[in-house]
Design a protein around this motif. Structure first.
Motif, PDB file in Angstrom:
ATOM      1  N   ILE A 181       7.671   3.031   0.481  1.00 41.10           N
ATOM      2  CA  ILE A 181       6.361   3.051   1.121  1.00 41.10           C
ATOM      3  C   ILE A 181       5.713   1.673   0.964  1.00 41.10           C
ATOM      4  O   ILE A 181       5.600   1.173  -0.155  1.00 41.10           O
ATOM      5  CB  ILE A 181       5.459   4.126   0.469  1.00 41.10           C
ATOM      6  CG1 ILE A 181       6.122   5.508   0.550  1.00 41.10           C
ATOM      7  CG2 ILE A 181       4.084   4.143   1.118  1.00 41.10           C
ATOM      8  CD1 ILE A 181       5.419   6.572  -0.292  1.00 41.10           C
ATOM      9  N   PRO A 182       5.272   1.049   2.046  1.00 38.07           N
ATOM     10  CA  PRO A 182       4.600  -0.247   1.922  1.00 38.07           C
ATOM     11  C   PRO A 182       3.130  -0.073   1.551  1.00 38.07           C
ATOM     12  O   PRO A 182       2.514   0.951   1.833  1.00 38.07           O
ATOM     13  CB  PRO A 182       4.735  -0.847   3.320  1.00 38.07           C
ATOM     14  CG  PRO A 182       4.765   0.344   4.226  1.00 38.07           C
ATOM     15  CD  PRO A 182       5.446   1.449   3.465  1.00 38.07           C
ATOM     16  N   PHE A 183       2.565  -1.102   0.909  1.00 33.68           N
ATOM     17  CA  PHE A 183       1.130  -1.100   0.635  1.00 33.68           C
ATOM     18  C   PHE A 183       0.616  -2.538   0.699  1.00 33.68           C
ATOM     19  O   PHE A 183       1.388  -3.504   0.639  1.00 33.68           O
ATOM     20  CB  PHE A 183       0.828  -0.475  -0.733  1.00 33.68           C
ATOM     21  CG  PHE A 183       1.244  -1.310  -1.915  1.00 33.68           C
ATOM     22  CD1 PHE A 183       0.382  -2.260  -2.463  1.00 33.68           C
ATOM     23  CD2 PHE A 183       2.498  -1.151  -2.487  1.00 33.68           C
ATOM     24  CE1 PHE A 183       0.762  -3.030  -3.552  1.00 33.68           C
ATOM     25  CE2 PHE A 183       2.885  -1.917  -3.583  1.00 33.68           C
ATOM     26  CZ  PHE A 183       2.013  -2.868  -4.113  1.00 33.68           C
ATOM     27  N   ASP A 184      -0.692  -2.671   0.806  1.00 33.15           N
ATOM     28  CA  ASP A 184      -1.314  -3.989   0.894  1.00 33.15           C
ATOM     29  C   ASP A 184      -2.068  -4.382  -0.375  1.00 33.15           C
ATOM     30  O   ASP A 184      -1.932  -5.498  -0.860  1.00 33.15           O
ATOM     31  CB  ASP A 184      -2.259  -4.041   2.097  1.00 33.15           C
ATOM     32  CG  ASP A 184      -1.497  -3.959   3.418  1.00 33.15           C
ATOM     33  OD1 ASP A 184      -0.670  -4.846   3.673  1.00 33.15           O
ATOM     34  OD2 ASP A 184      -1.728  -2.994   4.176  1.00 33.15           O
ATOM     35  N   THR A 185      -2.873  -3.483  -0.905  1.00 30.26           N
ATOM     36  CA  THR A 185      -3.733  -3.847  -2.030  1.00 30.26           C
ATOM     37  C   THR A 185      -3.392  -3.031  -3.274  1.00 30.26           C
ATOM     38  O   THR A 185      -2.798  -1.949  -3.200  1.00 30.26           O
ATOM     39  CB  THR A 185      -5.210  -3.604  -1.689  1.00 30.26           C
ATOM     40  OG1 THR A 185      -5.440  -2.188  -1.554  1.00 30.26           O
ATOM     41  CG2 THR A 185      -5.597  -4.317  -0.408  1.00 30.26           C
ATOM     42  N   GLU A 186      -3.816  -3.558  -4.399  1.00 24.53           N
ATOM     43  CA  GLU A 186      -3.606  -2.871  -5.676  1.00 24.53           C
ATOM     44  C   GLU A 186      -4.245  -1.488  -5.666  1.00 24.53           C
ATOM     45  O   GLU A 186      -3.652  -0.499  -6.118  1.00 24.53           O
ATOM     46  CB  GLU A 186      -4.198  -3.730  -6.792  1.00 24.53           C
ATOM     47  CG  GLU A 186      -4.026  -3.215  -8.184  1.00 24.53           C
ATOM     48  CD  GLU A 186      -4.615  -4.166  -9.215  1.00 24.53           C
ATOM     49  OE1 GLU A 186      -5.463  -3.712 -10.012  1.00 24.53           O
ATOM     50  OE2 GLU A 186      -4.236  -5.361  -9.228  1.00 24.53           O
ATOM     51  N   GLU A 187      -5.447  -1.409  -5.155  1.00 20.34           N
ATOM     52  CA  GLU A 187      -6.170  -0.136  -5.113  1.00 20.34           C
ATOM     53  C   GLU A 187      -5.436   0.888  -4.253  1.00 20.34           C
ATOM     54  O   GLU A 187      -5.368   2.074  -4.604  1.00 20.34           O
ATOM     55  CB  GLU A 187      -7.591  -0.349  -4.580  1.00 20.34           C
ATOM     56  CG  GLU A 187      -8.500  -1.156  -5.483  1.00 20.34           C
ATOM     57  CD  GLU A 187      -8.156  -2.652  -5.525  1.00 20.34           C
ATOM     58  OE1 GLU A 187      -8.521  -3.312  -6.508  1.00 20.34           O
ATOM     59  OE2 GLU A 187      -7.499  -3.141  -4.561  1.00 20.34           O
ATOM     60  N   GLU A 188      -4.883   0.426  -3.122  1.00 15.75           N
ATOM     61  CA  GLU A 188      -4.129   1.328  -2.248  1.00 15.75           C
ATOM     62  C   GLU A 188      -2.891   1.856  -2.959  1.00 15.75           C
ATOM     63  O   GLU A 188      -2.567   3.049  -2.882  1.00 15.75           O
ATOM     64  CB  GLU A 188      -3.730   0.583  -0.970  1.00 15.75           C
ATOM     65  CG  GLU A 188      -2.932   1.443   0.018  1.00 15.75           C
ATOM     66  CD  GLU A 188      -2.377   0.625   1.177  1.00 15.75           C
ATOM     67  OE1 GLU A 188      -1.806   1.256   2.097  1.00 15.75           O
ATOM     68  OE2 GLU A 188      -2.497  -0.614   1.161  1.00 15.75           O
ATOM     69  N   ALA A 189      -2.185   0.981  -3.655  1.00 21.81           N
ATOM     70  CA  ALA A 189      -0.970   1.395  -4.359  1.00 21.81           C
ATOM     71  C   ALA A 189      -1.275   2.444  -5.425  1.00 21.81           C
ATOM     72  O   ALA A 189      -0.555   3.442  -5.560  1.00 21.81           O
ATOM     73  CB  ALA A 189      -0.298   0.178  -4.993  1.00 21.81           C
ATOM     74  N   ILE A 190      -2.337   2.233  -6.176  1.00 20.23           N
ATOM     75  CA  ILE A 190      -2.710   3.190  -7.216  1.00 20.23           C
ATOM     76  C   ILE A 190      -3.064   4.540  -6.609  1.00 20.23           C
ATOM     77  O   ILE A 190      -2.668   5.594  -7.108  1.00 20.23           O
ATOM     78  CB  ILE A 190      -3.878   2.632  -8.054  1.00 20.23           C
ATOM     79  CG1 ILE A 190      -3.418   1.409  -8.850  1.00 20.23           C
ATOM     80  CG2 ILE A 190      -4.439   3.702  -8.985  1.00 20.23           C
ATOM     81  CD1 ILE A 190      -4.550   0.621  -9.462  1.00 20.23           C
ATOM     82  N   ALA A 191      -3.793   4.509  -5.494  1.00 24.61           N
ATOM     83  CA  ALA A 191      -4.182   5.761  -4.825  1.00 24.61           C
ATOM     84  C   ALA A 191      -2.951   6.522  -4.334  1.00 24.61           C
ATOM     85  O   ALA A 191      -2.871   7.750  -4.472  1.00 24.61           O
ATOM     86  CB  ALA A 191      -5.118   5.456  -3.660  1.00 24.61           C
ATOM     87  N   ILE A 192      -1.973   5.812  -3.776  1.00 20.81           N
ATOM     88  CA  ILE A 192      -0.747   6.470  -3.299  1.00 20.81           C
ATOM     89  C   ILE A 192       0.046   7.030  -4.478  1.00 20.81           C
ATOM     90  O   ILE A 192       0.513   8.170  -4.460  1.00 20.81           O
ATOM     91  CB  ILE A 192       0.118   5.493  -2.485  1.00 20.81           C
ATOM     92  CG1 ILE A 192      -0.592   5.089  -1.195  1.00 20.81           C
ATOM     93  CG2 ILE A 192       1.478   6.122  -2.159  1.00 20.81           C
ATOM     94  CD1 ILE A 192       0.104   3.963  -0.438  1.00 20.81           C
ATOM     95  N   ALA A 193       0.203   6.207  -5.521  1.00 19.34           N
ATOM     96  CA  ALA A 193       0.974   6.647  -6.687  1.00 19.34           C
ATOM     97  C   ALA A 193       0.370   7.891  -7.320  1.00 19.34           C
ATOM     98  O   ALA A 193       1.094   8.798  -7.766  1.00 19.34           O
ATOM     99  CB  ALA A 193       1.057   5.519  -7.710  1.00 19.34           C
ATOM    100  N   ASN A 194      -0.958   7.964  -7.357  1.00 15.20           N
ATOM    101  CA  ASN A 194      -1.648   9.101  -7.975  1.00 15.20           C
ATOM    102  C   ASN A 194      -1.876  10.255  -7.002  1.00 15.20           C
ATOM    103  O   ASN A 194      -2.496  11.254  -7.371  1.00 15.20           O
ATOM    104  CB  ASN A 194      -3.007   8.649  -8.526  1.00 15.20           C
ATOM    105  CG  ASN A 194      -2.868   7.746  -9.739  1.00 15.20           C
ATOM    106  OD1 ASN A 194      -1.822   7.701 -10.380  1.00 15.20           O
ATOM    107  ND2 ASN A 194      -3.929   7.013 -10.058  1.00 15.20           N
ATOM    108  N   GLY A 195      -1.337  10.137  -5.805  1.00 15.07           N
ATOM    109  CA  GLY A 195      -1.666  11.097  -4.757  1.00 15.07           C
ATOM    110  C   GLY A 195      -0.794  12.332  -4.690  1.00 15.07           C
ATOM    111  O   GLY A 195      -0.677  12.937  -3.624  1.00 15.07           O
ATOM    112  N   THR A 196      -0.162  12.710  -5.800  1.00 17.72           N
ATOM    113  CA  THR A 196       0.606  13.954  -5.830  1.00 17.72           C
ATOM    114  C   THR A 196       0.037  14.863  -6.920  1.00 17.72           C
ATOM    115  O   THR A 196      -0.832  14.460  -7.705  1.00 17.72           O
ATOM    116  CB  THR A 196       2.099  13.702  -6.123  1.00 17.72           C
ATOM    117  OG1 THR A 196       2.260  13.411  -7.516  1.00 17.72           O
ATOM    118  CG2 THR A 196       2.650  12.565  -5.280  1.00 17.72           C
ATOM    119  N   GLU A 197       0.568  16.077  -7.001  1.00 19.87           N
ATOM    120  CA  GLU A 197       0.136  17.012  -8.044  1.00 19.87           C
ATOM    121  C   GLU A 197       0.851  16.759  -9.369  1.00 19.87           C
ATOM    122  O   GLU A 197       0.549  17.401 -10.366  1.00 19.87           O
ATOM    123  CB  GLU A 197       0.393  18.445  -7.589  1.00 19.87           C
ATOM    124  CG  GLU A 197      -0.434  18.868  -6.383  1.00 19.87           C
ATOM    125  CD  GLU A 197      -0.167  20.299  -5.981  1.00 19.87           C
ATOM    126  OE1 GLU A 197      -1.143  21.055  -5.836  1.00 19.87           O
ATOM    127  OE2 GLU A 197       1.018  20.662  -5.799  1.00 19.87           O
TER     128      GLU A 197
END
Length: 474
Positions: free
Chosen positions: A385-401
């Protein structure tokens, strides 16, 4: 070789038999005995009596430490034989199976070193009182072991339980129970007190369900899927049985533009393709910053395509998954992801050969909210999965149960610390997936479970604190 259940220091037949399959060929390796209700009742009675007698708890701690080290020695003495058997029943590489027995021995050595160091404390209440705490074993520990690493994960919970003086009943996985028979032989040779340990083979829906529902156990330790864990917790609630749960994961690695690509690839090799991806803490998602993304996709695809495929006895890089059912579930999830827009940069389907082989798969451009990015595949499938910003990456990584492990790849130490502090996971790896070892606590949050295995911290799962307050007033 004939196989039996290890019942409180004795070897007994089962009420039925189960064929154990070689996942690389589909051929039958052996027939394993299935323990029934009568055998379970005998194991529960023996464990209860052992706990009440204090077979291990009343043992001088130094003697208990010596016993643990003897177990480690006995495991090493039969590791070569056990590794070949484990390879045939689980499909994993022979060297990895041998490493599993070595790790099992290391658990007994590690916790053997702790057996005589479990101490209470004095609590100052003033001159008129003496107050202290005592650490007591929980009693009977029921441990349900998964099929992906049956020998090492059995040792992971069995060793601290015995080191702290408990009696244990282990329910082995029906898909690959034979390696635990070898572990039981090591316990027997080390002269573990009769009644202190039983290792029984049976199905989860039958033997496992009855074991965890019993009112004669004092603790449940489970490693496995979320649905099974939820069912066990419902049973535990009936008797208010304390439980330790290590469940699934959908762990993400975050690779920033400054990450070293060779270092990242080495972690991908082990993080998702080790044991055909059948690892709860696998690197199942790889989030890569946009400037590195295309190069990382190409390199990961090349890695996947370079892996040799074959039988574990031949030391192939890539081995089968455990069963036809497991393979079917993996293939179905990958097909659905491709229909949903993901692109197979490598693999993407089962291999046309005997056994249960899924091609090493790299999916690029996976949507963060797609099913395959949110649910555990438990196979050799890397979602990029590509990402642009640090904040976006953290949100994606934490985005599961889930919240088992996570990773950060960067040369920026400040960023590594900053991101690690924000990741929702029980363990964070920086620049090396699976960094750590027996001494480092392991466990998850959310639907990855609760409690911690490994390290000194794990010992406190297996004891209860009793406070004694004495008044000195006349």
């Amino acid at each position: 070789m004939s196989f039996k259940n290890f019942l409180a220091g004795r070897w007994v037949d089962g009420d039925d038999i189960l064929e154990v399959e070689d996942p690389a060929t589909g051929e039958t390796v052996a027939e394993a005995p299935l323990a029934g209700e009568v055998t379970l009742e005998r194991a529960l009675e023996a464990a209860r009596k052992s706990a009440e007698r204090g077979d291990l708890a009343a043992m001088v701690p130094q003697r208990r430490a010596d016993l643990m080290r003897r177990i480690a020695q006995e495991i090493r003495s039969i590791a070569a034989e056990g590794a070949e058997l484990l390879t045939r029943e689980s499909g994993k590489r022979l060297s990895d199976a041998r490493a599993e027995f070595d790790e099992a021995a290391a658990y007994f050595d590690y916790y053997g070193g702790m057996a005589d160091k479990m101490e209470g404390k004095h609590i100052p209440l003033g001159p008129n009182y003496v107050d202290y705490t005592v650490l007591e074993p929980v009693g009977v520990s029921a441990q349900v072991v998964p099929w992906n690493f049956p020998v090492s994960l059995a040792a992971r919970s069995l060793a601290p339980a015995l080191a702290t003086g408990n009696a244990v009943i282990v329910k082995s996985p029906e898909l690959d129970p034979l390696g635990l028979t070898v572990l039981a032989r090591a316990l027997e040779a080390a002269e573990v007190p009769e009644g202190a340990v039983s290792i029984l083979n049976g199905t989860g829906i039958d033997l496992g369900a009855k074991l965890v529902a019993s009112s004669r156990i004092d603790q449940i330790v489970f490693t496995g899927s979320v649905p099974t864990g939820q069912a066990i917790l419902r049973a535990a609630a009936e008797n208010v049985t304390p439980s330790l749960m290590e469940l699934g994961g959908k762990s993400a690695a975050i690779a920033f533009d400054d990450a070293d690509l060779d270092t990242l690839l080495e972690s991908v090799r082990w993080g998702i393709f080790f044991n055909a991806g059948q690892v709860c803490s696998a690197m199942s998602r790889l989030l890569v910053q946009r400037g590195l993304y295309n190069r990382a996709v190409e390199a990961c695809a090349a890695l996947a395509n370079s892996l040799s495929v074959g039988h574990g006895l031949d030391e192939a890089d890539h081995t089968p998954v455990i069963s036809a059912r497991q393979l079917g579930g993996i293939a179905q999830m990958v097909s659905a992801a491709i229909r949903d827009g993901a692109i197979a940069a490598a693999g993407g389907a089962p291999l046309a050969r005997a056994g249960h082989f899924m091609a090493p798969t790299v999916l690029r451009d996976v949507r963060p909210d797609s099913r395959i990015a949110l649910e555990e595949v438990f196979g050799p499938v890397l979602c990029m999965i590509p990402f642009d910003t640090e904040e976006e990456a953290i949100a994606i990584a934490n985005g599961t149960e889930f919240g088992l492990v996570a990773g950060v790849f960067t040369h920026d130490l400040s960023r590594a610390h900053r991101v690690a502090s924000k990741l929702r996971a029980g363990q964070v790896f920086v620049n090396e997936w699976f960094a750590g070892g027996i001494a480092t606590p392991f466990g998850g949050i959310g639907k990855s479970g609760f409690g911690r295995e490994k390290g000194v911290e794990a010992l406190f799962n297996y004891v209860r604190t009793k406070n004694v307050a004495i008044s000195l007033k006349r």
